[in-house]
Design an enzyme around this catalytic site. Structure first.
Site, mmCIF file in Angstrom:
data_model
loop_
_atom_site.group_PDB
_atom_site.id
_atom_site.type_symbol
_atom_site.label_atom_id
_atom_site.label_comp_id
_atom_site.label_asym_id
_atom_site.label_seq_id
_atom_site.Cartn_x
_atom_site.Cartn_y
_atom_site.Cartn_z
ATOM 1 N N LYS A 159 8.296 1.690 0.293
ATOM 2 C CA LYS A 159 8.867 0.943 -0.842
ATOM 3 C C LYS A 159 10.028 1.706 -1.477
ATOM 4 C CE LYS A 159 4.862 0.827 -2.899
ATOM 5 N NZ LYS A 159 4.051 1.470 -1.853
ATOM 6 N N SER B 17 -14.627 -12.646 -1.716
ATOM 7 C CA SER B 17 -14.338 -12.998 -0.325
ATOM 8 C C SER B 17 -15.439 -12.581 0.649
ATOM 9 C CB SER B 17 -13.010 -12.379 0.119
ATOM 10 O OG SER B 17 -13.081 -10.970 0.100
ATOM 11 N N PRO C 123 0.828 -1.207 0.000
ATOM 12 C CA PRO C 123 0.000 0.000 0.000
ATOM 13 C C PRO C 123 0.868 1.266 0.000
ATOM 14 C CG PRO C 123 -0.621 -1.512 1.771
ATOM 15 C CD PRO C 123 0.666 -1.998 1.227
ATOM 16 N N VAL D 67 4.216 2.736 2.850
ATOM 17 C CA VAL D 67 4.831 1.714 3.703
ATOM 18 C C VAL D 67 6.350 1.681 3.555
ATOM 19 C CG1 VAL D 67 2.779 0.255 3.807
ATOM 20 C CG2 VAL D 67 4.448 -0.108 1.990
ATOM 21 N N LYS E 99 -6.257 -7.995 6.251
ATOM 22 C CA LYS E 99 -7.619 -8.078 6.795
ATOM 23 C C LYS E 99 -7.606 -8.260 8.314
ATOM 24 C CE LYS E 99 -9.706 -9.835 2.530
ATOM 25 N NZ LYS E 99 -10.368 -10.965 1.860
#
Length: 806
Positions: free
Chosen positions: A358, A676, A353, A356, A719
């Protein structure tokens, strides 16, 4: 009835003779000479008609155009080589009826066409227009004298005028033949005017082109002459030739620069061309620019690479908090480089995301290895030439971004960060992701060919690191060339650690404060994280801390440099205002028809409330909340499962016929999709139908099948982090996701209980709160096959659905 006449035929090759026109002809064919001799002995009349194919030496009747001109032989002269020169005057149009084959030549039966025509206003208008155009044509062609123009335009008979002008026009044989065959005078004049206008337009264009070429030649000659004069003057005055000095300096650079064999050969050729050019010419600037690009590139210039694993670990720990797995993989990568002394290997792709770390992780790799660092953002790039460059034939052509950034890096072995590789798009100009295939393939990029340079450039020493938010937008062939390293979202504890170790220090210094001026308690940082940010990374957290620092800086300026302010949880609203987000989005009490699901987004995990309500109706299923196609199909599958379990749920067989079921997922402006949410939808529907509330402390995720099986899902860690942020104490997950639990931090697992489920029956047992004295689900070890009741025909068509309990 038309009167018929018989005349000898003279077939013509590549020429059409009109009435009232005198033409000299050179005749060499035996039959044609015999036809002329016959005509000279019989009234000197002969019929002239063009051949359809000029290459036929002995024409038959089918090779002759039926329309021709009756002419008179004015003079016949035999030449020494056996040929004959004849002077013939056209008299009248005629049409061949029959052919009479003589031994020595062709005799034809001819019908004479009328030579007198009715003259009207249209005829006069056409004659006037033709005369005007013919005068202009004569001026442009320079082949018709003024006397001839005066003679022709003074002809009063329109038919004679038409034939005379047609004889002077440079038309092809087919156009002249068509003109000869038109019997109506006005139509013939109209056709002549059309041909005359076309020829005039062509001549105008030819003259314009000649004039333009002449001017260009004159300008080139003038420039050359002036340049030579300038050189001569400079030589006489003894002044320095700047261009020559520049060329000498360039030649020295070429000799000093270490290039590949191919590049050295090419640059020598281009330099030779440059020396022969005028310094003021546009082509010289293009060639000079090309040579400069080759010389400025770091072909063999490299920085010394550090492969000290301990130092690399220290630098990564200093620069980043958490991210243990990505750091471990990077250290492994560097260890392999140290052992093999080669850089060839997988290209690293950091996926996670926003916010974070990168890109900053790629910078840390450059710092740890002692390499230069360059970053190319690919967001919005849609042109293949952005990667591979434009060919030199285009004006203003440049190399692609890969070559441009290597020049900027000043070394051939930098860490090259290709940022936002998932944000590229495609249009009519090409697919940039396809151009990247060669760049990111270790087996090919040792000979990367840029369109502008048109030379093989070795990229194998460059360490490419790409970043992306979402793998779905990266083409599969490109994914295949990269090793994916996932950077998940940070937990609350990790965010607090990052804030204390990095963000607060950075913002205090950036806003001109001292560390003594400002301090944060742990609870205040946690309050900012929970109530003022909602993200997987830490960008918004840094912005909120920066906002507090600015307000504190204002206080320091007012009260003095020794001011000390401690930020506590209860005083946060003074600096940041009211809470922006409600921490813990679960329901305040157990509610019928409302289930809590878990979703994955580009910014991390999210809690997803699902609401179901029942209304009198006719069995319709209404879905709202901007649900995608896959999610709508999941809702259909969930309802089908509930209908197949109606008896076990103590529902009437036809319960769905008298009600409408409305499913809504709040935050309707945000698109939602994916399979899901299947078990969440099914739980919400069962809760609404059975009037059993859903436990507010439970969240769930999993795909559902028609048989009630719970299938695995992706993004489990994100999640579970979302469930933890939302205050959920228990999460139902598919049994097949057991392998992914290892990725979840142990601190989170202590606060969130994970329950593995393999079937929807287990989900309902865990999630629904039973009413007093009533069971939710009449679960047995095995269920009888379910069949639809109805007529015999219906039962034959419908296959029984078997539901198995786990």
């Amino acid at each position: 009835m038309d009167e018929k006449f018989y005349y000898p035929l003279l077939p013509l090759r590549d020429v059409v003779i009109f009435p009232n026109v005198v033409v000299p002809l050179f005749v060499g064919r035996h039959k044609s000479i015999k036809a002329l001799e016959y005509a000279m002995s019989h009234k000197k009349e002969i019929f002239l008609s063009a051949q359809k194919n000029a290459k036929v030496d002995d024409p038959s009747p089918k090779d002759i155009h039926p329309f021709g001109t009756l002419g008179t032989v004015l003079q016949l002269l035999k030449l020494p080589d056996g040929t004959v020169k004849a002077l013939i005057e056209g008299k009248q149009r005629g049409k061949i009826g029959n052919f009479l084959d003589k031994q020595d030549f062709l005799m034809v039966e001819v019908t004479k066409l009328p030579s007198r025509h009715e003259i009207n206003i249209e005829t006069r208008a056409l004659v006037r227009s033709i005369n005007t155009n013919f005068k202009e044509y004569a001026k442009l062609t320079n082949k018709i004298s003024q006397e001839i123009v005066s003679t022709v335009t003074s002809i009063e008979n329109p038919a004679t005028l038409c034939d005379t002008i047609a004889g002077h026009l440079a038309l092809n044989v087919s156009d002249k033949q068509r003109l000869l065959e038109i019997e109506d005078l006005n139509l013939r004049l109209e056709k002549l005017f059309e041909n005359l206008s076309n020829e005039t337009d062509i001549l105008r264009l030819e003259n314009r082109l000649k004039s333009r070429v002449k001017k260009q030649m004159e300008k080139t000659q003038k420039d050359y002459y002036l340049n030579e004069q300038m050189r001569a003057i400079q030589k006489e005055m003894g002044s320095k030739d700047d261009f020559k000095a520049e060329l000498d300096e360039l030649e020295k650079k070429i000799q000093r620069k270490r290039l590949s064999k191919e590049a050295f050969t090419r640059v020598k050729q281009e330099f030779k061309k440059l020396k022969m050019m005028s310094p003021m010419s546009a082509e010289a600037a293009v060639v000079r620019n090309y040579i400069d690009w080759i010389l400025y590139l770091p072909w063999y210039d490299k920085t010394k690479v550090k492969l000290d694993i301990e130092e690399a670990e220290t630098i990564l720990e200093e620069d980043h908090y958490g991210l243990e797995k990505p750091k471990e993989r990077i250290i492994e990568y560097l260890a392999v480089q140290r052992l093999t002394k080669k850089i060839r290997g997988p290209i690293l792709c950091l996926v996670g995301p926003p916010g974070v770390g990168k890109t900053s992780l790629a910078k840390s790799v450059a710092r740890a290895t002692g390499r230069n660092f360059v970053r190319l953002s690919l967001g919005g790039v849609r042109d293949e030439a952005e990667i591979r460059g434009h060919r030199r034939t285009y004006i203003g052509a440049l190399p692609g971004k890969i070559i441009q950034f290597l020049k900027k890096a000043k070394s051939n072995n930098p860490v090259f960060c290709l940022d936002e590789v998932d944000k590229m798009s495609t249009d009519f100009r090409g697919d940039p992701s396809a151009a990247l295939l060669e760049v990111l393939d270790p087996e090919q990029n040792f000979a990367f060919n840029d369109h502008y340079l048109d030379l093989d450039y070795d990229l194998s020493d460059t360490l490419f690191i790409t970043t992306a938010n979402n793998l779905l937008n990266i083409p599969l062939p490109l994914q295949d060339r990269m090793e994916i390293i996932r950077l998940p979202g940070y937990t609350e504890l990790e965010k607090m650690g990052i804030a204390k170790q990095f963000l607060i220090k950075k913002q205090v210094e950036a806003n001109g404060l001292k560390h003594e001026n400002l301090s944060f308690t742990d609870k205040s940082i946690l309050t900012i994280i929970r109530h003022y940010t909602k993200e997987a990374g830490v960008r918004n957290l840094e912005r909120e801390i920066s906002s507090i620092c600015r307000k504190v800086a204002r206080e320091v300026v007012k009260q003095g440099k020794d001011t000390k302010i401690s930020i506590k949880a209860h005083s946060i609203h003074k600096y940041l205002g009211v809470h922006k987000y409600r921490y813990g989005r679960t329901e305040e009490k157990d509610t019928i028809g409302v289930a809590t699901g878990l979703a994955w987004t580009d910014v991390g995990g999210e809690l997803l409330q699902t609401e179901t309500t029942l209304m009198p109706g006719k069995g319709n299923l209404v879905l709202t909340g901007k649900l995608g196609e896959v999610m709508q199909e999941s809702a259909q599958a969930a309802l089908s499962y509930v209908r197949s379990r109606a008896r076990q749920l103590s529902l009437p067989d036809n319960f769905y016929k008298k009600i409408d079921i409305h499913i809504h997922v709040p935050e309707g402006a945000i698109p939602k999709d994916g399979p899901s949410a299947g078990i969440t939808l099914a739980t919400s529907i069962v809760s609404a139908l059975t009037r059993n509330a859903v436990n507010r402390d439970i969240a769930m995720t999993g795909e559902i099948t028609l048989r009630g099986r719970v299938l695995p899902i992706g993004g489990l860690k994100e999640k579970i982090l979302a469930a933890h942020r939302g205050g959920v104490s228990k999460v139902l997950i598919p049994f097949e996701n057991k392998k992914d639990i290892e990725e979840i931090p142990k601190k989170i697992l202590k606060k969130v209980e994970l329950i593995l489920v393999d079937h929807m029956d287990e989900v309902l047992r865990e999630a629904l709160v039973p009413n007093e004295g009533k069971e939710i689900f009449a679960l047995k070890e095995e269920f009888e096959p379910f069949s639809i009741k109805g007529s015999d025909e219906t039962q034959k068509e419908s296959a029984p659905g078997v539901v198995t309990a786990h």
